[in-house]
Design an enzyme around this catalytic site. Structure first.
Site: not given
Length: 351
Positions: A91, A126
């Site tokens: 990501s 995350y």
């Protein structure tokens, strides 16, 4: 494509439920198929704080540890089916880990991979999980698989216009709150990034482009730059996706991680070894019916000595393959052996 039911075999896998992972691998082995492609694509970013199996924080379990463990369990299959490929979804959040505020990855929790000390299941786990994916699950794994014919590649889809950003409890999420605020002023027609079809380009490219075969698994350097990169950073990092700044452009192009941890050779190796030890601990806990691993500062979670005792077959294979056992332990052969049917196969996780 013909009758798709003969080509697609769905198997249940819940990355929050650790027994489900072992059952999934058992179910896959029962098919007696080769494995040419493993796509670690599933992931979560959900609040509030929640726990998965053995008390693991949900995001760290789903985004990092479970894909790492699953990959370890399937390494023998991938090696036996070489040339083969592992594709990990990272990501652009890895850049936020250092350059955003707060800087979530100023430190890497080598001794708390399960996330017992995390305060919530939001941005920090995350960002940590995606950074750790690039460190251990991609760069370091690629280094350890050089010469095996198994390539390890990471991708990021960029910002994609999906309902993922339109959470009902948007006030809990920084990015969702920004999107909702903009739409409330400008209008609901405002799109968030590129289309899902465009966002999938990097993953598809990394999965099937024949030009990437040998891109990380070759034991030889392609150039002086490649040789220096392997020596200094430890293994090749093949990372693809759109520009962090210009979305919807060159989705199959090379991407470059911005988080310095990804280029720290010793840290990547340390994280990988800590994760392998944790695999053995989880195997042991599941075998004995344990509820939660106990942290032992300085030694990793529940880690004392990898002598092979009380480990399940998967943990023994994983630790033996990475030189973590004292003594010689031979991993079991891939089910099906030479009689396994030939032909391409893949394992892909869906969110």
């Amino acid at each position: 494509v013909g009758n798709a039911t003969k080509r697609l075999i769905p198997l249940k896998l819940d990355l929050e439920d650790f027994p489900s992972i072992k059952q999934f691998v058992s179910d896959f082995h029962a098919l007696r198929l080769p494995l040419h492609l493993l796509v670690n694509n599933a992931g979560v970013h959900l609040k509030p704080y929640a726990r998965a199996s053995l008390g693991f924080e949900r995001t760290m379990a789903c985004n990092y540890f479970s894909p790492f463990w699953l990959t370890q369990l399937l390494l023998d299959d991938l090696k036996a089916s070489a040339p083969s490929r592992i594709v990990n979804t990272a990501s652009i959040g890895e850049a936020w880990g250092i350059f955003g505020w707060p800087p979530y990855t100023l430190s890497i929790p080598f001794d708390d991979i399960p996330g017992y000390h995390l305060k919530d299941s939001g941005e920090r786990p995350y960002v940590l999980s995606k950074t750790m994916t690039l460190m251990a699950q991609t760069r370091e794994l690629a280094r350890r698989l050089e010469g095996t014919g198994v390539d390890v590649i990471a991708i990021h889809p960029g910002v994609v216009n999906t309902p993922w950003y339109l959470k009902v409890d948007q006030h809990r999420y920084t990015f969702s709150w920004i999107i909702h605020s903009v739409r409330s002023v400008v209008g609901s027609w405002v799109r968030v990034g590129q289309s899902p079809q465009t966002g999938a380009i990097s993953l598809i490219y990394a999965s099937i482009d024949p030009g990437l075969t040998g891109s990380t698994s070759s034991p030889y350097s392609y150039s002086l730059i490649d040789m220096v990169t392997r020596t200094v950073f430890g293994g090749r990092l093949r990372y693809y996706g759109p520009s962090y700044i210009f979305q919807n452009w060159n989705n199959a192009g090379r991407a470059f991680a911005l988080n310095p941890w990804v280029y720290y050779k010793q840290a990547c190796s340390r994280l990988y070894d800590a994760s392998v030890r944790l695999v053995a601990d989880v195997e042991r806990q599941l075998a004995t019916g344990g509820q939660q691993l106990q942290q032992k500062p300085g030694l990793g979670l529940g880690y004392q000595q990898q002598d092979g005792a009380n480990l399940g077959p998967a943990a023994r294979a994983a630790t033996a393959a990475n030189g973590m056992l004292n003594g010689s332990v031979k991993a079991a052969p891939r089910p099906g052996g030479a009689e396994a049917p030939m032909g391409p196969s893949l394992v892909a996780q869906m969110t």
